[in-house]
Enzyme design. Sequence first.
Site, PDB file in Angstrom:
ATOM      1  N   GLU A  92      13.369  71.564  51.798  1.00  0.00           N
ATOM      2  CA  GLU A  92      14.529  71.069  51.618  1.00  0.00           C
ATOM      3  C   GLU A  92      15.061  69.955  52.518  1.00  0.00           C
ATOM      4  O   GLU A  92      14.519  69.787  53.667  1.00  0.00           O
ATOM      5  CB  GLU A  92      15.867  72.247  52.081  1.00  0.00           C
ATOM      6  CG  GLU A  92      15.873  73.248  51.123  1.00  0.00           C
ATOM      7  CD  GLU A  92      16.769  74.494  51.823  1.00  0.00           C
ATOM      8  OE1 GLU A  92      17.403  74.147  52.258  1.00  0.00           O
ATOM      9  OE2 GLU A  92      16.180  75.546  51.426  1.00  0.00           O
ATOM     10  N   CYS A 112       8.993  77.900  59.778  1.00  0.00           N
ATOM     11  CA  CYS A 112       9.139  77.524  61.036  1.00  0.00           C
ATOM     12  C   CYS A 112       8.586  78.474  62.138  1.00  0.00           C
ATOM     13  O   CYS A 112       8.945  79.784  61.925  1.00  0.00           O
ATOM     14  CB  CYS A 112      10.338  77.372  61.537  1.00  0.00           C
ATOM     15  SG  CYS A 112      10.783  76.748  63.366  1.00  0.00           S
ATOM     16  N   GLY A 159      12.073  73.493  60.036  1.00  0.00           N
ATOM     17  CA  GLY A 159      10.882  73.382  60.881  1.00  0.00           C
ATOM     18  C   GLY A 159      11.226  72.745  62.145  1.00  0.00           C
ATOM     19  O   GLY A 159      12.209  72.342  62.425  1.00  0.00           O
ATOM     20  N   CYS A 332      20.108  75.444  56.142  1.00  0.00           N
ATOM     21  CA  CYS A 332      18.737  75.076  55.967  1.00  0.00           C
ATOM     22  C   CYS A 332      17.861  76.432  55.830  1.00  0.00           C
ATOM     23  O   CYS A 332      18.062  77.432  55.958  1.00  0.00           O
ATOM     24  CB  CYS A 332      18.113  74.379  57.308  1.00  0.00           C
ATOM     25  SG  CYS A 332      17.904  75.356  58.583  1.00  0.00           S
TER      26      CYS A 332
HETATM   27  N1  SAH Z   1      14.128  73.124  64.602  1.00  0.00           N
HETATM   28  C1  SAH Z   1      14.936  72.266  65.096  1.00  0.00           C
HETATM   29  C2  SAH Z   1      15.363  71.521  64.031  1.00  0.00           C
HETATM   30  C3  SAH Z   1      15.777  72.185  62.577  1.00  0.00           C
HETATM   31  S1  SAH Z   1      16.984  73.347  62.760  1.00  0.00           S
HETATM   32  C4  SAH Z   1      16.093  72.840  65.955  1.00  0.00           C
HETATM   33  O1  SAH Z   1      16.130  74.065  65.942  1.00  0.00           O
HETATM   34  O2  SAH Z   1      16.809  71.963  66.437  1.00  0.00           O
HETATM   35  C5  SAH Z   1      18.569  72.423  62.950  1.00  0.00           C
HETATM   36  C6  SAH Z   1      19.779  72.911  63.227  1.00  0.00           C
HETATM   37  O3  SAH Z   1      20.304  73.962  62.569  1.00  0.00           O
HETATM   38  C7  SAH Z   1      19.749  73.623  64.834  1.00  0.00           C
HETATM   39  O4  SAH Z   1      20.596  73.163  65.946  1.00  0.00           O
HETATM   40  C8  SAH Z   1      19.528  75.180  64.281  1.00  0.00           C
HETATM   41  O5  SAH Z   1      20.128  75.721  65.361  1.00  0.00           O
HETATM   42  C9  SAH Z   1      20.758  75.095  63.348  1.00  0.00           C
HETATM   43  N2  SAH Z   1      20.890  76.258  62.518  1.00  0.00           N
HETATM   44  C10 SAH Z   1      19.776  77.121  61.974  1.00  0.00           C
HETATM   45  N3  SAH Z   1      20.181  78.088  61.412  1.00  0.00           N
HETATM   46  C11 SAH Z   1      21.574  78.155  61.602  1.00  0.00           C
HETATM   47  C12 SAH Z   1      22.672  79.069  60.868  1.00  0.00           C
HETATM   48  N4  SAH Z   1      22.560  79.931  60.048  1.00  0.00           N
HETATM   49  N5  SAH Z   1      24.094  78.567  61.141  1.00  0.00           N
HETATM   50  C13 SAH Z   1      24.177  77.477  61.858  1.00  0.00           C
HETATM   51  N6  SAH Z   1      23.201  76.610  62.303  1.00  0.00           N
HETATM   52  C14 SAH Z   1      21.791  76.924  62.168  1.00  0.00           C
HETATM   53 FE1  SF4 Z   2      12.902  76.497  63.622  1.00  0.00          FE
HETATM   54 FE2  SF4 Z   2      15.015  75.280  64.240  1.00  0.00          FE
HETATM   55 FE3  SF4 Z   2      15.155  77.445  62.558  1.00  0.00          FE
HETATM   56 FE4  SF4 Z   2      14.800  77.838  65.084  1.00  0.00          FE
HETATM   57  S1  SF4 Z   2      16.756  76.728  64.372  1.00  0.00           S
HETATM   58  S2  SF4 Z   2      13.853  78.717  63.394  1.00  0.00           S
HETATM   59  S3  SF4 Z   2      13.489  75.850  65.619  1.00  0.00           S
HETATM   60  S4  SF4 Z   2      14.144  75.437  62.061  1.00  0.00           S
END
Ligand code: SAH
Ligand code: SF4
Length: 348
Positions: A92, A112, A159, A332
Amino acid sequence: MTLPALASSTRAELEALTVRFGQPAFRAGQLLDWVYKRYELDPDRMLNLPLKLRTELKSGLVCRSTRLERADCAADRTEKLLISLADGEAVEMAVIPAPKRLTFCLSTQAGCPVGCRFCASGAGGLKRNLTAAEIIEQLYHGIGRAGRLPDNIVFMGIGEGLLNFSRLATALDRITEPDYIGMSPRRVTVSTSGYVPGIYQLIELGKPFNLAVSLHAVDDITRAALIPDRLRCPLAEIRRACDDYEREIGRMVTFEYVLLAGINDRPAAAEKLAAWARRHHAKVNLIPYNAAVGGFKRPAEVDILRFRDILKKNGARVTLRLEKGAKIAAACGQLRAWQEKKDDHDSN
Ligand code: SAH
Ligand code: SF4
């Protein structure tokens, strides 16, 4: 033999290709212009190239390795795009218009490997790394929707980009080198779950990219409940890497913090986070949890605001996007999950 991909080719590769096809060297310059300045990947539309070369390009290169499968538009005009890959995987991206700037949020992996317990992207593990071309083509799909290059790019889709470092580095090179797309590195943000070896690799690139570090906790025990052991680095090492990033690259980092009710939303955590933010000159990006996986709860709005206010009162710079944050960054992995369900359904 796998064919090279047009969307990540270098000048030298395109020169070699045009020479192989018996064309003068200036054709490579025209091709570069189409790909990186006009964001065109379809040889049939490169009208200043001879027909023979256009046909040869189609057989000598993978001109497009991804397809826009679906676009969902939210009320705030944010669009989420589902992009399918040639092998049936999907990722996405988001196109996020704001009054002053247009931001694209891109993915770096299908799935991821980190597996944060609140994140839909990590729920099925890593399917595979994206190629540099697959990363760059997301940018082009976004341009196709928005009609222009974004002001900012954030790698906050699916990712952990720093675990796909070489491909991410190639994509970053094409996005920021003046010969190619030529955006300023200051307009590009790499987000990481805190993978320290990757932060040092990013430092090695020596360009002023923004670094966002997903902290989510101010102690290792709370953090261990959110991020599985295998790829989680200790907070002390992450903080040292942030110091080194600021010193070597001259950019202040951002701390991302997904707020989870009853887990990391206590006032004491806000006070400690504020002290860390001040000490690192970091901005804090608060992301209220968006229901995904793991059975967590989003804190009540009053608790979210209280957390933010404690940060502010203690001198930290904070951003909190109650609407957009929830719908985009946090969602995401959810469109991709939708696609997988649909595929299961279709094949039954
Ligand atoms: N892997 C990297 C970038 C992708 S995730 C990372 O973890 O930083 C991007 C952001 O979305 C991260 O800060 C992650 O913690 C947040 N995120 C993932 N799932 C989420 C959710 N269910 N609610 C809120 N933020 C979320
Ligand atoms: Fe991967 Fe970032 Fe999601 Fe954690 S928050 S699972 S590192 S995409």
